[in-house]
Design a protein around this motif. Sequence first.
Motif, mmCIF file in Angstrom:
data_model
loop_
_atom_site.group_PDB
_atom_site.id
_atom_site.type_symbol
_atom_site.label_atom_id
_atom_site.label_comp_id
_atom_site.label_asym_id
_atom_site.label_seq_id
_atom_site.Cartn_x
_atom_site.Cartn_y
_atom_site.Cartn_z
ATOM 1 N N GLY A 75 -0.531 -3.807 8.169
ATOM 2 C CA GLY A 75 -0.259 -3.029 9.376
ATOM 3 C C GLY A 75 1.053 -3.376 10.031
ATOM 4 N N ALA A 76 1.638 -4.536 9.644
ATOM 5 C CA ALA A 76 2.925 -4.900 10.232
ATOM 6 C C ALA A 76 4.005 -3.962 9.712
ATOM 7 N N LYS A 77 5.149 -3.951 10.380
ATOM 8 C CA LYS A 77 6.255 -3.100 9.963
ATOM 9 C C LYS A 77 6.771 -3.571 8.608
ATOM 10 N N ALA A 78 6.935 -2.626 7.693
ATOM 11 C CA ALA A 78 7.375 -2.965 6.342
ATOM 12 C C ALA A 78 8.786 -3.522 6.371
ATOM 13 N N ALA A 79 9.016 -4.602 5.627
ATOM 14 C CA ALA A 79 10.328 -5.236 5.544
ATOM 15 C C ALA A 79 10.520 -5.759 4.126
ATOM 16 N N GLY A 80 11.768 -6.116 3.763
ATOM 17 C CA GLY A 80 12.047 -6.659 2.440
ATOM 18 C C GLY A 80 11.656 -8.129 2.353
ATOM 19 N N SER A 126 0.774 -2.594 3.437
ATOM 20 C CA SER A 126 -0.554 -2.258 2.945
ATOM 21 C C SER A 126 -1.031 -3.354 1.989
ATOM 22 N N ARG A 127 -2.383 -3.384 1.817
ATOM 23 C CA ARG A 127 -2.911 -4.398 0.890
ATOM 24 C C ARG A 127 -2.364 -4.198 -0.528
ATOM 25 N N GLU A 128 -2.042 -2.936 -0.882
ATOM 26 C CA GLU A 128 -1.518 -2.684 -2.217
ATOM 27 C C GLU A 128 -0.149 -3.288 -2.436
ATOM 28 N N ASP A 129 0.497 -3.763 -1.364
ATOM 29 C CA ASP A 129 1.814 -4.382 -1.521
ATOM 30 C C ASP A 129 1.721 -5.788 -2.100
ATOM 31 N N ALA A 130 0.530 -6.379 -2.130
ATOM 32 C CA ALA A 130 0.378 -7.739 -2.685
ATOM 33 C C ALA A 130 0.691 -7.711 -4.184
ATOM 34 N N GLY A 131 1.265 -8.788 -4.696
ATOM 35 C CA GLY A 131 1.578 -8.879 -6.124
ATOM 36 C C GLY A 131 2.745 -9.809 -6.390
ATOM 37 N N THR A 132 3.331 -9.685 -7.635
ATOM 38 C CA THR A 132 4.439 -10.543 -8.057
ATOM 39 C C THR A 132 5.711 -9.727 -8.077
ATOM 40 N N TYR A 133 6.751 -10.288 -7.449
ATOM 41 C CA TYR A 133 8.046 -9.621 -7.344
ATOM 42 C C TYR A 133 9.090 -10.470 -8.053
ATOM 43 N N SER A 146 12.260 -6.416 -6.932
ATOM 44 C CA SER A 146 11.403 -5.316 -7.379
ATOM 45 C C SER A 146 10.064 -5.883 -7.824
ATOM 46 N N ARG A 147 9.025 -5.062 -7.639
ATOM 47 C CA ARG A 147 7.673 -5.497 -7.993
ATOM 48 C C ARG A 147 7.485 -5.381 -9.503
ATOM 49 N N GLU A 148 6.816 -6.368 -10.071
ATOM 50 C CA GLU A 148 6.543 -6.342 -11.499
ATOM 51 C C GLU A 148 5.362 -5.422 -11.767
ATOM 52 N N GLY A 149 5.405 -4.726 -12.864
ATOM 53 C CA GLY A 149 4.312 -3.825 -13.213
ATOM 54 C C GLY A 149 4.456 -2.503 -12.480
ATOM 55 N N VAL A 150 3.498 -2.169 -11.585
ATOM 56 C CA VAL A 150 3.518 -0.901 -10.849
ATOM 57 C C VAL A 150 4.550 -0.989 -9.719
ATOM 58 N N PRO A 151 5.495 -0.064 -9.631
ATOM 59 C CA PRO A 151 6.507 -0.135 -8.548
ATOM 60 C C PRO A 151 5.841 0.000 -7.164
ATOM 61 N N ARG A 152 6.451 -0.636 -6.170
ATOM 62 C CA ARG A 152 5.928 -0.562 -4.790
ATOM 63 C C ARG A 152 6.412 0.732 -4.142
ATOM 64 N N PRO A 153 5.467 1.572 -3.645
ATOM 65 C CA PRO A 153 5.914 2.820 -2.982
ATOM 66 C C PRO A 153 6.543 2.520 -1.615
ATOM 67 N N ARG A 201 14.436 -15.091 -9.709
ATOM 68 C CA ARG A 201 13.380 -15.897 -9.110
ATOM 69 C C ARG A 201 12.152 -15.009 -8.953
ATOM 70 N N THR A 202 10.999 -15.592 -9.234
ATOM 71 C CA THR A 202 9.735 -14.885 -9.109
ATOM 72 C C THR A 202 9.068 -15.268 -7.793
ATOM 73 N N VAL A 203 8.639 -14.243 -7.059
ATOM 74 C CA VAL A 203 8.037 -14.451 -5.736
ATOM 75 C C VAL A 203 6.656 -13.805 -5.735
ATOM 76 N N THR A 204 5.651 -14.582 -5.289
ATOM 77 C CA THR A 204 4.288 -14.063 -5.167
ATOM 78 C C THR A 204 4.035 -13.690 -3.702
ATOM 79 N N VAL A 205 3.670 -12.409 -3.441
ATOM 80 C CA VAL A 205 3.453 -11.891 -2.080
ATOM 81 C C VAL A 205 1.954 -11.691 -1.871
#
Length: 922
Positions: free
Chosen positions: A681-686, A715-722, A702-709, A735-739
């Motif tokens: 629910g927070a404001k989307a940021a990089g 949103s909860r769907e933003d969780a993943g590996t970038y 960039s998100r690995e696998g399915v691109p982030r819309p 560098r790999t970042v886990t969100v």
Amino acid sequence: MPGPSPGLYRALLGLWAVLGLGLFGLSAVAQEPFWADLQPRVALVERGGSLWLNCSTNCPRPERGGLETSLRRNGTQRGLRWLARQLVDIREPETQPVCFFRCARRTLQARGLIRTFQRPDRVELVPLPAWQPVGENFTLSCRVPGAGPRGSLTLTLLRGAQELIRRSFSGEPPRARGAVLTATVLARREDHGANFSCRAELDLRPHGLGLFSNSSAPRELRTFALSPDPPRLAAPRLLEVGSERPVSCTLDELFPASEAGVYLALGDHMLSPDITLEGDALVATATATANAEQEGARQLVCNVTLGSESRETRENVTVYSFPAPVLTLNEPSTPEGKVVTVTCAAGAGALVALDGIPAVVPGQPAQLQLNATEDDDKRRFFCDAILEVDGETLSKNKSAELRVLYAPRLDDSECPKSWTWPEGPEQTLRCEARGNPAPSVHCERPDSGAVLALGLLGPVTRALAGTYRCTAVNVQGEAVKEVTLTVEYAPSLDSMGCPEHITWLEGTEVSLSCVAHGVPPPSVSCVRSGEAEVVEGLLHVVREHAGTYRCEATNARGSVAKNVAVTVEYGPSFEELSCPSNWTWVEGSGQLFSCEVDGKPEPSVECIGSEGTSEGMLLPLASPDSSPRVPSIASELAPGIYICNATNRHGSMVKTVAVSMESPPQMDESTCPSHQTWLEGAKAAGLACAARGRPSPQVRCSREGVPRPQRLRVSREDAGTYRCLATNMHGTDARTVTVGVEYRPVVAELAASPPGGVRPGGNFTLTCRAEAWPPAQISWRAPPGALNIGLSSNNSTLSVAGAMGSHGGEYECSATNAHGRHARRITVRVAGPWLWVAVGGAAGGAALLAAGAGLAFYVQSTACKKGEYNVQEAESSGEAVCLNGAGGGTGGGTGAEGGTEAAGTAEAQAGGEVFAIQLTSA
């Protein structure tokens, strides 16, 4: 005397039987007929054997009785109505004994039959012929005397185990004895060495006896085949006394050839032939030798005998005597100029010829005289003799050699004045002199005394070249001659006359020359590689003259080539491409400054800082051969101005270089944390990722696998590996970042089981499922007075066993995490046959919540942290029963069912834990 035979016992037994019957039948004697009986009626006895006969009657009182036979008797036994008699040495083929009794003036008779048999003890096969010609018939005859009866006899003629003919004599008269079987057989080659025999079989098994058999001794048959043609005789027509000549006798179509006999003779002298067999062919070879007593016409005889036949051949041979002629020289070895007489003679009747000139008449010698000269040395004289024998002309000859003695002579043909030999191959050095006796030749150099090894094979070397004095000597005198020896050899180019490497200095004048060694003297020419023009004269040296030149030396014995490397040296010089005036150093790349200087020999280069922070510092340089002189450049290398100095033995040169510094991108935990958390629910940021580097890198994630819309809110769907990539002109860093996305709790499900209702005493279960991150803690609020409530380990399930009226009412499930709280309520009724559950709206939920707040007890106790109290233990003490095993908020929640409360509004004081409890009634 031997006791009674078994036949006698049988006769006596029959007699007693007859007597018994007579005693029983006395009353009926007059009515029954009387008879006489002889046992055995029919008998077969081996010839010369014995037999008991029993003669009996049924007459009660016979007047007399007996046994009539021509056979010899050995013993008799009698009774009133019986008679037993033994007959011995029975030899008649057939006899009929008669048993008789006189009874009531009648003669009673019984007639028997006795036959004899004789075993085939003698089986004779008539002897076979000693030799039987193949293809002709011969007779096989077998006799078996005395064996019989003939009608039971079978004769068989056999070849080995093979039956040739078999005859049975059944139907012959019983008295017939003995048998003869004759057969005509065609003789074959394969019958040679075969055994023939006869087998006799007497079969008395139909008469209760056995099968008697016997065989004759085998007789071997020898068959033969002899060609009707006479032998072929190979022999000389003429045979000289004392000589040996081979003779041979051949005959084909012999069988068996190994059994044949050969007689070979010359006149009355028998030869000893060697016999060779080849299948059915025979070859006899011998050596015929004649002596003086056999001189004249003789016959050579060859006789071949096989079986009962023979074949013979005769040939005429003339034995003669012809001695060799005699050739004599009165002086076989004579000095030059002396007269020599040569004589040729032979035996009587022979005509001689000396060197082709015949004698006047046969039997006389031929003669020749000559004055010996050098040309007559080793001259051969020939004496021929001719003799006529039996119309054939025979000849013999004899030769002799004349030796003439003379002084040595050295001719150019045998010892040339000039010798020219190639170096290397082995040669036989010859300087031969004519003379008899053979002269000895000696060649030596007058200057050094070196001697040539004449007549010996050896290698030719340059050291043999020179002038030699050759002397030939024998007992008749000597001869002297001078000889010049020249040794030729191919050209050679050594390092002294033609070095492999030549160095010229740019700007000087030089000439390219190579000196070669060889005989004859070689010519030398040099050509630059890849060019056809020959290099000649003086050259003004420029750098383009450097390269490889091929110099070739040639003479009559061959050629040799050599590569000459020409190096042109010059002073140092800088080029901008190979040593730039401006250089940027990239930090961490390990790259060295490359400053290549043109010059030969290769100049040494050194760059030193001249001002600012780089003053006095040495700038590391890359090696021209790509191998770094130092492992790496220090990270604190200072940018600035450096002076580079290039030096070799021909001069030096200076150049100024400006050095600047840049670096590739770099990210670490401080600039780009590997784990980052967002709130739903927070404001989307990089992503919070930055990179260090010069020039400043650009960072893209960039998100690995399915691109982030693209969204405005998290949103909860933003969780993943970038994956974050930092880039500038010097490289990249990744560098790999886990969100992780956290969100407030929501009670997603609150349900009762069974859903259809509960009667008093029944069981029911309430299930509460919440969605939250981090995971929410579950707490329950129960109606007042509700006892014996159980909770699962994570408080998600509330269960009641044995429901009572106090268990009816409203139950609330609340979920709480760091981001807020959310609750839902459900009503349970325990009354009548039905259980109904209602989820109130916002107004009904608020009223029930207010009523429940007044009846509920909240107690903070550390003892409840491990789970609910034992209700039975708490009943007597009034202690509370813990309904949840984890901390939870209380507070008078006034929100509607399913609503959420802001974090902290429904929680207890900081640091405390709130539990919903229930007191049991007495």
